[in-house]
Motif scaffolding. Structure first.
Motif, PDB file in Angstrom:
ATOM      1  N   PRO A 206     -10.023  17.308 -41.843  1.00  0.00           N
ATOM      2  CA  PRO A 206      -9.047  16.374 -41.295  1.00  0.00           C
ATOM      3  C   PRO A 206      -7.710  17.021 -40.915  1.00  0.00           C
ATOM      4  O   PRO A 206      -6.999  16.519 -40.056  1.00  0.00           O
ATOM      5  CB  PRO A 206      -8.851  15.342 -42.408  1.00  0.00           C
ATOM      6  CG  PRO A 206     -10.022  15.485 -43.302  1.00  0.00           C
ATOM      7  CD  PRO A 206     -10.489  16.907 -43.167  1.00  0.00           C
TER       8      PRO A 206
ATOM      9  N   GLU B  24     -12.870  13.558 -30.026  1.00  0.00           N
ATOM     10  CA  GLU B  24     -13.099  14.302 -31.262  1.00  0.00           C
ATOM     11  C   GLU B  24     -14.593  14.172 -31.607  1.00  0.00           C
ATOM     12  O   GLU B  24     -15.032  13.126 -32.090  1.00  0.00           O
ATOM     13  CB  GLU B  24     -12.229  13.745 -32.388  1.00  0.00           C
ATOM     14  CG  GLU B  24     -12.212  14.612 -33.606  1.00  0.00           C
ATOM     15  CD  GLU B  24     -11.233  14.100 -34.661  1.00  0.00           C
ATOM     16  OE1 GLU B  24     -11.198  14.723 -35.727  1.00  0.00           O
ATOM     17  OE2 GLU B  24     -10.539  13.104 -34.438  1.00  0.00           O
TER      18      GLU B  24
ATOM     19  N   CYS C 234     -16.194  19.531 -41.071  1.00  0.00           N
ATOM     20  CA  CYS C 234     -15.092  18.652 -40.662  1.00  0.00           C
ATOM     21  C   CYS C 234     -13.892  18.842 -41.584  1.00  0.00           C
ATOM     22  O   CYS C 234     -14.008  18.765 -42.804  1.00  0.00           O
ATOM     23  CB  CYS C 234     -15.560  17.203 -40.694  1.00  0.00           C
ATOM     24  SG  CYS C 234     -14.394  16.064 -39.959  1.00  0.00           S
TER      25      CYS C 234
ATOM     26  N   ARG D  82     -16.639  15.252 -33.908  1.00  0.00           N
ATOM     27  CA  ARG D  82     -17.098  15.023 -35.301  1.00  0.00           C
ATOM     28  C   ARG D  82     -16.983  13.562 -35.718  1.00  0.00           C
ATOM     29  O   ARG D  82     -17.831  13.053 -36.441  1.00  0.00           O
ATOM     30  CB  ARG D  82     -16.272  15.871 -36.266  1.00  0.00           C
ATOM     31  CG  ARG D  82     -16.439  17.335 -36.064  1.00  0.00           C
ATOM     32  CD  ARG D  82     -17.514  17.819 -36.971  1.00  0.00           C
ATOM     33  NE  ARG D  82     -17.634  19.263 -36.844  1.00  0.00           N
ATOM     34  CZ  ARG D  82     -18.741  19.898 -37.074  1.00  0.00           C
ATOM     35  NH1 ARG D  82     -19.803  19.246 -37.459  1.00  0.00           N
ATOM     36  NH2 ARG D  82     -18.799  21.201 -36.917  1.00  0.00           N
ATOM     37  N   THR D  83     -15.918  12.898 -35.279  1.00  0.00           N
ATOM     38  CA  THR D  83     -15.695  11.514 -35.705  1.00  0.00           C
ATOM     39  C   THR D  83     -16.084  10.493 -34.648  1.00  0.00           C
ATOM     40  O   THR D  83     -16.219   9.315 -34.943  1.00  0.00           O
ATOM     41  CB  THR D  83     -14.215  11.295 -36.067  1.00  0.00           C
ATOM     42  OG1 THR D  83     -13.421  11.506 -34.900  1.00  0.00           O
ATOM     43  CG2 THR D  83     -13.772  12.228 -37.173  1.00  0.00           C
TER      44      THR D  83
ATOM     45  N   PRO E 106      -8.518  19.078 -36.897  1.00  0.00           N
ATOM     46  CA  PRO E 106      -9.580  18.446 -36.112  1.00  0.00           C
ATOM     47  C   PRO E 106      -9.890  19.252 -34.838  1.00  0.00           C
ATOM     48  O   PRO E 106      -9.037  19.944 -34.299  1.00  0.00           O
ATOM     49  CB  PRO E 106      -9.006  17.080 -35.762  1.00  0.00           C
ATOM     50  CG  PRO E 106      -7.538  17.281 -35.786  1.00  0.00           C
ATOM     51  CD  PRO E 106      -7.277  18.319 -36.854  1.00  0.00           C
TER      52      PRO E 106
ATOM     53  N   LYS F 200     -14.156   9.636 -32.231  1.00  0.00           N
ATOM     54  CA  LYS F 200     -12.943   9.002 -31.723  1.00  0.00           C
ATOM     55  C   LYS F 200     -12.645   9.517 -30.321  1.00  0.00           C
ATOM     56  O   LYS F 200     -12.865  10.680 -30.015  1.00  0.00           O
ATOM     57  CB  LYS F 200     -11.749   9.305 -32.622  1.00  0.00           C
ATOM     58  CG  LYS F 200     -11.835   8.679 -33.980  1.00  0.00           C
ATOM     59  CD  LYS F 200     -10.596   9.017 -34.783  1.00  0.00           C
ATOM     60  CE  LYS F 200     -10.688   8.478 -36.194  1.00  0.00           C
ATOM     61  NZ  LYS F 200      -9.510   8.848 -36.992  1.00  0.00           N
TER      62      LYS F 200
END
Length: 86
Positions: A10, A59, A8, A61-62, A13, A64
């Motif tokens: 930031p 997203e 990951c 990985r997160t 993304p 969201k």
């Protein structure tokens, strides 16, 4: 698939995006209530109440996500959704 296995970051993304046109349909006749123990029955006739477009960004990985429903899909609607991702 290598993209999804990267760590990951930031600053970079991984975002999945999709759009889908949808028909808004309704019943042409009033449905009868279902009796206990009886399978649901549907009539093939329907009333078309227009269309809409669903935009979705996710997203992985997160976890969201962002969803927008618009009355239509225009260049401006598409660009506005993409701009709001940042």
């Amino acid at each position: 698939m290598d993209l999804y296995e990267r760590p990951c970051d930031p600053k970079r993304p991984v975002i999945c995006f999709d759009e889908r046109p949808c028909q808004l349909i309704g019943d042409a006749i009033i449905p009868m209530p279902i009796k206990p123990g009886s399978p649901e029955k549907e009539h093939y006739e329907y009333v078309r109440n227009g269309t809409c477009c669903i935009f979705l960004a996710f997203e992985p990985r997160t976890g969201k996500r962002m969803v927008r429903v618009k009355e239509r899909r225009t260049k401006a609607d598409y660009a506005d959704f993409m701009k709001n991702l940042c």
